[in-house]
Design a protein around this motif. Structure first.
Motif, PDB file in Angstrom:
ATOM      1  N   GLN A   1       0.861  -1.186   0.000  1.00 51.76           N
ATOM      2  CA  GLN A   1       0.000   0.000   0.000  1.00 51.76           C
ATOM      3  C   GLN A   1       0.893   1.231   0.000  1.00 51.76           C
ATOM      4  N   PHE A   2       0.549   2.202  -0.852  1.00 49.32           N
ATOM      5  CA  PHE A   2       1.433   3.347  -1.056  1.00 49.32           C
ATOM      6  C   PHE A   2       0.723   4.691  -0.949  1.00 49.32           C
ATOM      7  N   ASN A   3       1.488   5.698  -0.610  1.00 45.04           N
ATOM      8  CA  ASN A   3       1.182   7.061  -1.006  1.00 45.04           C
ATOM      9  C   ASN A   3       2.047   7.284  -2.242  1.00 45.04           C
ATOM     10  N   LEU A   4       1.410   7.271  -3.396  1.00 47.48           N
ATOM     11  CA  LEU A   4       2.184   7.243  -4.637  1.00 47.48           C
ATOM     12  C   LEU A   4       2.827   8.591  -4.945  1.00 47.48           C
TER      13      LEU A   4
ATOM     14  N   LEU B   1      -7.691   5.790 -17.773  1.00 46.79           N
ATOM     15  CA  LEU B   1      -8.686   6.751 -18.253  1.00 46.79           C
ATOM     16  C   LEU B   1      -7.925   7.914 -18.866  1.00 46.79           C
ATOM     17  N   ASN B   2      -8.257   8.241 -20.093  1.00 49.27           N
ATOM     18  CA  ASN B   2      -7.523   9.288 -20.815  1.00 49.27           C
ATOM     19  C   ASN B   2      -6.013   9.035 -20.786  1.00 49.27           C
ATOM     20  N   GLY B   3      -5.656   7.755 -20.880  1.00 53.53           N
ATOM     21  CA  GLY B   3      -4.245   7.390 -20.958  1.00 53.53           C
ATOM     22  C   GLY B   3      -3.492   7.426 -19.643  1.00 53.53           C
ATOM     23  N   LYS B   4      -4.235   7.598 -18.535  1.00 51.69           N
ATOM     24  CA  LYS B   4      -3.549   7.643 -17.230  1.00 51.69           C
ATOM     25  C   LYS B   4      -4.186   6.680 -16.248  1.00 51.69           C
ATOM     26  N   LEU B   5      -3.384   6.168 -15.330  1.00 53.37           N
ATOM     27  CA  LEU B   5      -3.915   5.315 -14.276  1.00 53.37           C
ATOM     28  C   LEU B   5      -4.801   6.131 -13.336  1.00 53.37           C
ATOM     29  N   VAL B   6      -5.922   5.532 -12.923  1.00 52.91           N
ATOM     30  CA  VAL B   6      -6.789   6.157 -11.916  1.00 52.91           C
ATOM     31  C   VAL B   6      -6.283   5.745 -10.533  1.00 52.91           C
ATOM     32  N   HIS B   7      -5.968   6.731  -9.699  1.00 53.14           N
ATOM     33  CA  HIS B   7      -5.395   6.439  -8.390  1.00 53.14           C
ATOM     34  C   HIS B   7      -6.375   6.596  -7.233  1.00 53.14           C
ATOM     35  N   GLY B   8      -7.331   7.495  -7.381  1.00 57.86           N
ATOM     36  CA  GLY B   8      -8.258   7.741  -6.268  1.00 57.86           C
ATOM     37  C   GLY B   8      -7.671   8.715  -5.264  1.00 57.86           C
ATOM     38  N   THR B   9      -8.528   9.154  -4.364  1.00 55.95           N
ATOM     39  CA  THR B   9      -8.178  10.202  -3.406  1.00 55.95           C
ATOM     40  C   THR B   9      -6.958   9.839  -2.564  1.00 55.95           C
ATOM     41  N   ASP B  10      -6.911   8.600  -2.118  1.00 57.57           N
ATOM     42  CA  ASP B  10      -5.831   8.204  -1.210  1.00 57.57           C
ATOM     43  C   ASP B  10      -5.034   7.045  -1.827  1.00 57.57           C
ATOM     44  N   ASP B  11      -4.936   7.053  -3.152  1.00 59.67           N
ATOM     45  CA  ASP B  11      -4.143   6.056  -3.877  1.00 59.67           C
ATOM     46  C   ASP B  11      -4.606   4.626  -3.685  1.00 59.67           C
TER      47      ASP B  11
END
Lengths: 319, 319
Positions: free
Chosen positions: A75-78, A149-159
């Motif tokens: 689990q990360f803070n990316l 999405l639109n060529g980028k990974l979706v990370h969400g609010t808290d990765d």
């Protein structure tokens, strides 16, 4: 002087490495033991040393390395590049691994969780090539997910967005390792598929899987698909339920991000065309009739290299 | 000379208009009949004329209008600005409505579907303010949805992403108007909530809703929540099931885009705190234990103005 990229794929047992040219062609692959018990500093130093070695082996110098990408369990803070925790690596708590790796290699680094890294690899060089909007599932012990999405990974609010294995498809149903009931992971991962088959056999449903259990002491997901292909009725039923549940989660995601492509990866896709065709059939049977859907459902193409390729692609795409 | 924006909200019966300053303060609101039977050209011309009127009424000139935003029911190609079809407006098929409106007003225009427009309004000026990652539901006859990710609406490959009402939560369950079984819309919209209550009463479950049905000839969603608040057991059960199903779809979306905020809008939120608290309770009861979730679940703030505000905000944010 050429630009090269290094992709690193950290697992609990081994760390895999790839050296890539600027078009993400693999120049060489290698691996070292993870030795997670030695802690983060030692691991990062060993990763740095191995990168120096493979760069030299390929007749480059560290000046040619433009960036390093690392995919890892945990689990990360990316954004900050901090590994909060990792079930396989109990010593790694709140480790600023991106900075440590960047300091050790003197290169720009990017870190990402393993499912997202594999997803990005398939997007950049595999089954998802050209699909700026795709959804990715890994079917293994658990079910991992990734969303482009639109060529980028979706990370969400808290990765921790893209945790597609924990989409609930049967409310109040089987208990998942995450604490929820009814997650897709509790039904259609490789281990959950094997578990459902085992429970059915123990409940005396007739099947050749009974003999498998008696002889080997356990039933694997592969056993289920092998015997489904041979016509065993119970195995067929279990395999079909797995395909149906995967189709349900595809329908859910179709209504969320409406991807152009669904890509399935992981050990379970060894089941091949029968699994893929069953997912497609259930998707077509259950999807709405409001508009014709021409989304593609397919298997991943990069196999076990998805992690190093995805990590290198992320390194190439550092902004 | 000041910059002003026009927000237009097209429904099957009326078209609402708002004039907004550059900070999206409402300067005036008005509406005209939709007269959908007159066709698209007439409607666009009437919209253009009304915009000229309200601009003048507010002591501006058309030179002050920087852009026009329009939200509408219907299916769109949003990039091209084409309305494919609309159940309420049978004459509108493959209408290049964005170009028509832009030609008529000589202004940059943007179109968006109604649920996304309201979502964007709440994001720009309402309950979602400051939440670059939010999920929005409208609870009415159906369930509409909208997703904000990195401050932008998610559209999907063919502009029909964010159709959150058609997320399947009970596979094989109630038939939805879309042709699928088990959609959240078939359980937890206002009309589905009323329908479940009506079916239970007809099946002779004891409830004061029996009297409501006998006296009025039908049970509304409002009746369910009113009598749930008064302690009627059946109404309590139906209302609680609606809240539970809405919590399930929040959990699903938490694992997909991991929003910072869930915003509920639409007629059903008149049920107030008991509904909101029940959704929160079920969410907390059912969500995984892997990490503490501090996502906010709240009601929309803009009411019926969300459409014109969202349309004006989209106009302001035209790139």
């Amino acid at each position: 002087m050429s630009d090269i990229y290094i992709g690193v794929d950290v697992g609990g047992t081994n760390i895999k490495f790839g050296v890539f040219d600027k078009d993400l062609n693999i120049l060489s692959k290698s691996s070292i033991e993870a030795k997670v018990d030695a802690g983060a500093e030692v691991m990062v130093d060993r990763i740095g040393s191995h990168i120096e070695k493979i760069v030299t082996d390929n007749k480059y110098t560290m000046k040619d390395v433009k960036a390093v990408g690392m995919g890892s369990t945990g689990q990360f803070n990316l954004t900050e590049g901090i590994m909060y925790s990792c079930p396989n690596m109990p010593l790694f708590k709140n480790v600023p691994i991106k900075k440590m790796l960047s300091d050790r290699t003197c290169k720009p680094c990017v870190i990402e969780n393993d499912a997202n890294t594999a997803c990005y690899g398939e997007y950049a060089c595999g089954a998802g090539q050209g699909s700026d909007n795709m959804v990715f599932f890994t079917l293994g012990t658990g079910i991992g997910g990734g969303i482009i999405l639109n060529g980028k990974l979706v990370h969400g609010t808290d990765d921790s967005g893209g945790e597609l294995g924990h989409i609930i498809i049967h409310p109040g149903g089987r208990l998942c390792g995450c604490g929820q009931r009814g997650c897709i992971e509790a039904y259609a991962s490789a281990s959950s598929t094997a578990r459902r088959a085992t429970e059915a056999v123990i409940a005396c449903e007739p099947s050749v899987l009974r003999e498998v259990l008696d002889q080997k002491g356990r039933i694997t997901c592969k056993d289920v698909f092998v015997h489904a292909a041979k016509g065993d009725k119970l195995a067929e039923k279990i395999a079909d339920e797995t395909a149906r549940d995967l189709a349900i989660v595809c329908i859910i995601m179709r209504h969320v991000t409406e991807p152009h492509k669904f890509v399935f990866a992981g050990g379970m896709i060894a089941a091949g065309e029968p699994l893929l065709n069953a997912i497609k059939k259930h998707f077509a049977d259950m999807i709405w009739s409001m508009k014709k859907e021409d989304v593609e459902i397919c298997f991943a193409q990069l196999g076990e290299d998805a992690g190093i390729i995805g990590a290198a692609a992320l390194a190439r795409d550092i902004k």
